[in-house]
Design an enzyme around this catalytic site. Structure first.
Site, mmCIF file in Angstrom:
data_model
loop_
_atom_site.group_PDB
_atom_site.id
_atom_site.type_symbol
_atom_site.label_atom_id
_atom_site.label_comp_id
_atom_site.label_asym_id
_atom_site.label_seq_id
_atom_site.Cartn_x
_atom_site.Cartn_y
_atom_site.Cartn_z
ATOM 1 N N CYS A 28 -18.065 -29.384 -1.870
ATOM 2 C CA CYS A 28 -19.451 -29.231 -2.330
ATOM 3 C C CYS A 28 -19.597 -28.162 -3.405
ATOM 4 C CB CYS A 28 -20.377 -28.944 -1.156
ATOM 5 S SG CYS A 28 -19.949 -27.440 -0.278
ATOM 6 N N HIS B 200 -30.858 -17.928 -8.846
ATOM 7 C CA HIS B 200 -31.890 -18.845 -8.400
ATOM 8 C C HIS B 200 -32.351 -19.739 -9.544
ATOM 9 C CE1 HIS B 200 -36.126 -19.192 -6.509
ATOM 10 N NE2 HIS B 200 -35.427 -20.285 -6.391
ATOM 11 N N ASN C 225 -16.407 -23.175 -5.528
ATOM 12 C CA ASN C 225 -16.833 -22.062 -6.400
ATOM 13 C C ASN C 225 -16.248 -20.747 -5.888
ATOM 14 O OD1 ASN C 225 -18.416 -24.097 -7.389
ATOM 15 N ND2 ASN C 225 -20.291 -23.368 -6.422
ATOM 16 N N ASP C 226 -16.461 -20.506 -4.623
ATOM 17 C CA ASP C 226 -15.920 -19.270 -4.064
ATOM 18 C C ASP C 226 -14.417 -19.361 -3.868
ATOM 19 O OD1 ASP C 226 -17.946 -17.311 -3.779
ATOM 20 O OD2 ASP C 226 -18.943 -18.645 -2.359
ATOM 21 N N GLU D 170 -13.932 -21.691 1.887
ATOM 22 C CA GLU D 170 -14.147 -21.020 0.602
ATOM 23 C C GLU D 170 -13.459 -19.659 0.531
ATOM 24 O OE1 GLU D 170 -18.356 -20.869 -0.169
ATOM 25 O OE2 GLU D 170 -18.870 -20.361 1.877
#
Ligand code: PEP
Ligand code: MG
Length: 756
Positions: A675, A363, A627-628, A604
């Site tokens: 993204c 976060h 990212n994943d 992803e």
């Protein structure tokens, strides 16, 4: 043997300094193997020689005085070869060399094994015996296992040892670099301020006091506040408890008496330790003492002592916060930074962030990117408790922390920081210009958001929409699931702020490393477990409330897009679609008529690459979560600094996957975007343009650079480059080729990681 090994590792893990670590190793290994000698040689700071650093059985007076170069003597041979050397009679070996005055003459049998951490030979562990004999296979295996287990601890202790604590005269002069994970891009140069989690005795940094008297006063003040608190609890219970029960409160308060624990803390403070440190040290000792008691009643007292300690610490910390003056360029450091810690410091004073735990997905890292604060996460070897007031450079591009940087290092990073400022100023003029290549190919640039803080910066930098709004961020900031109406208001704010630009809202993506404090998910393999759409399909009430809130928030605006995370098969998608259609239908029945917003799927999970067409056929758009996708395709944990070198943005397999997804979406006449962080890397953006991606969505800090790079090239050159790199077989070679492409166009400043 396993339990011996485990106990040694446990003991070593609890040690506080390199010397202590090595001391434990030599004595325990010697005992476990029944040898006469055990010694450790550790590579020196200049990384050129292996220094005799600890021994049992040889002349300890020579520790630190003698050393060997790689290849020199038997120890050097072990280091050079990175393999064990096991000899019945060391003297007969051509490499044998007697080190002066360490007393090896009478020992013939020699077994040396390398201590290797991340491919690096940190040292050599040696056992010796007078009797001529070869160590047997099981002994050799034991020492190899021992050394492999200890390498990480030694590496950590070595870094810690390089960072002197407050009492050391070297404190301001020893330079050290520590590796972590990039959290938010940029360079931060400033002074470390260490913040501790509230009332955690185990996280209190070591510090000496600036003013013993005022520390003592603060401690006494905190003590009397805690006494008052407890007395008032007792008072409230006076008519509900018997006098005997009430007397327990007196016992409780008595623990803090001057003559007992309170007195021990006070005398430590008088010796120069700051109040919080003295309290933590004394309390932890007592907690350990009680925990080790046989009798369960006494063991329970550990809980009382801990509770009291935490109460006093809470007051001391509150006192400190009231008086805290932040340096003009503060680098905030913590074992685990939280969003609320950021709230305590004025933005104008915040130059950088370092968190020992956490990842680029934490976060706080998301918040840091939104605020544009250079950040390093996951700096696991950072001895953070020792950093107070230390000069620090945060390299958020490469994920490195530089402690006590030399003048030359500061100069080098200051130049980059200045170039960044200059560059960003220069790029401001791009704000209202479209992202179009020299040969007129248009590409849409969106931003990733999660907080209202992102909105102003995004609009200021010319974002054309939001390609990923991470709805889990507002979920993370609460103590329970937000209600449908609370969600509607949050989503409405985002949609309104960007309208008429599109805002792509992703349904809740928790699990993996994104845990909601009020919805813990405990799993052995969280990234392969219950995360993303899997959670919300199992809890349709969560998904339904969320989609209803999104649809209601979209009323009268019409810029909402809905996106589904972690889809790995068609039935999952169909089930999610049915739930969305149901919300839409029900709202229409309730009188809220509106067109169904565009719905998309995130690609992803590798299975989605191969089903891109089938997925695209059922929805309005695809968006790659690189990212994943990278982590799953390459089997590399995206948050693990140990394997971060393998997480390669230009791996040929990843490029082929990206092409296949774009082609799959286009074959069905659907738009495709990306993204993940890759979109914000200007070098990757050139390839994504060539692959035909319709939109790139990135963190706002990267947007001007990507736009500048794309406006400086032609799409046809990008396509030629893509064809060329597709012939290459390694990510490194591809990166070098793109780098040359950037240099040839004078775009090197746009490259994401200026130095390492
Ligand atoms: C991704 O995986 O690339 C992505 C954008 O989602 P997140 O980083 O939130 O998992
Ligand atoms: Mg993801």
């Amino acid at each position: 043997m396993l339990s011996v090994l485990r106990n040694i590792v446990l003991e070593v893990n609890a040690a506080e300094s390199l010397d202590e670590v090595l001391g434990i190793i030599v004595s325990r290994v010697r005992m476990a193997m029944g040898t006469e000698v055990c010694s450790v040689y550790i590579r020196d700071r200049n990384e050129t020689r292996y220094v005799f650093r600890a021994t049992e059985g040889l002349n300890a007076a020579q520790v630190g005085n003698v050393s060997l170069a790689p290849g020199e003597g038997l120890v050097g041979l072990v280091a050079e070869r990175g393999e064990p050397v096991n000899l019945e009679d060391a003297e007969l070996h051509p490499n044998f060399q007697l080190l002066p005055n360490i007393g090896e003459e009478s020992f013939h049998a020699f077994l040396g094994v390398p201590i290797i951490h991340q491919r690096d030979v940190l040292g050599v562990l040696v056992v010796q015996q007078a009797r001529r004999r070869r160590f047997d296979e099981s002994e050799e295996a034991f020492l190899v296992t021992m050394s492999a287990q200890l390498a990480g601890v030694i590496a950590h202790a070595r870094v810690t040892g390089e960072v002197p604590d407050e009492s050391s005269p070297e404190r301001d002069s020893v330079y050290a670099r520590i590796k972590g994970v990039p959290g938010a891009p940029g360079i931060g140069i400033g002074t470390a301020v260490v913040v501790s989690p509230v009332a955690d005795l185990y996280a209190v940094p070591r510090q000496l006091s600036d003013d013993r008297r005022s520390e003592l006063r603060a401690f006494k003040r905190a003590l009397s506040q805690v006494r008052l608190d407890i007395e008032s609890v007792a008072e409230n219970l006076r008519d509900k408890l018997s006098p005997e029960d009430l007397a327990l409160f007196d016992v409780y308060i008595g623990i803090l008496d001057d003559s007992r624990i309170g007195g021990e803390v006070a005398s430590l403070i008088k010796s120069g330790v700051w109040a919080q440190g003295a309290l933590a040290q004394v309390m932890i000792e007592h907690i350990r003492h009680f925990e080790a008691m046989e009798h369960s009643y006494l063991r329970e007292r550990a809980v009382d002592v801990k509770d009291l300690g935490e109460r006093v610490l809470g007051y001391l910390q509150a006192d400190q916060r009231d008086d805290q003056v932040f340096p003009e360029k503060t680098i905030l450091v913590s074992e685990e930074l939280t969003a609320s810690m950021l709230g305590e410091i004025p933005r104008s004073h915040l130059a950088g962030l370092i968190s020992v735990r956490g990842s680029s997905n934490s976060h706080v890292a998301i918040l840091a990117r939104a605020m544009g604060v250079p950040t390093v996460m996951g700096a696991v070897d950072l001895p953070y408790k020792r950093l107070r007031d230390m000069s620090v450079v945060v390299d958020g591009y490469n994920g490195n922390v530089h402690l006590n940087p030399t003048k030359a290092v500061i100069r080098r990073f200051q130049e980059i920081a200045d170039q960044d400022t200059e560059l960003n100023k220069g790029l401001e003029s791009l704000r209202d210009l479209p992202c179009v290549t020299l040969d007129e190919q248009r590409l849409t640039l969106w931003v990733n958001t999660g907080l209202m803080a992102d909105v102003a910066r995004s609009l200021d930098r010319g974002a054309e929409g939001v390609g990923l709004y991470r709805t889990e961020v507002p979920f993370l900031m609460r103590e329970r699931f937000p209600s449908e109406e609370e969600q509607r208001q949050i989503y409405r704010e985002q949609l309104e702020a960007f309208a008429p630009r599109p805002v792509t809202m992703r349904t809740l993506d928790v699990g993996g490393d994104k845990a909601l404090p009020y919805f813990p998910i405990e799993e052995a393999n969280p990234f392969l477990g219950w995360r993303g759409i899997r959670v919300t399909l199992d809890h349709p009430e969560i998904l339904l409330a969320q989609v209803r809130a999104m649809l209601k928030a979209n009323e009268g605006l019409g810029n909402l897009r809905i996106m589904l995370p972690m889809i790995s098969n068609i039935p999952e998608l169909e089930e999610a679609l049915q739930l969305i259609y149901r919300c839409h239908r029900e709202l229409a029945e309730e009188g809220l008529e509106m067109p169904l917003p565009p719905i998309g799927v995130m690609v992803e999970v590798p299975s989605a690459i191969y089903q891109a067409r089938a997925l695209a056929r059922r929805v309005d758009f695809l968006s790659v979560g690189s990212n994943d996708l990278t982590q799953y395709l390459l089997a590399v944990d995206r948050n693990n600094a140990r394997v971060s070198d393998l997480y390669h943005a230009f791996h040929p397999a990843l490029l082929e996957a990206l092409i296949q997804v774009a082609d799959g979406a286009h074959a069905e006449g659907k738009q495709v975007s990306i993204c993940g962080e890759l979109a914000g890397n200007p070098m990757a953006a050139v390839l994504l343009l060539a692959m035909g991606y319709d939109m790139l969505s990135m963190n706002v800090t990267s947007l001007p650079r990507v736009k500048h790079a794309l406006r400086s090239i032609t799409a046809s050159d990008a396509r030629v480059l893509l064809d060329e790199v597709r012939q290459m077989e390694s990510g490194q070679a591809i990166e070098e080729r793109i780098s040359a492409f950037f240099h040839a166009r004078n775009l090197q400043q746009m490259m994401p990681a200026p130095i390492d």
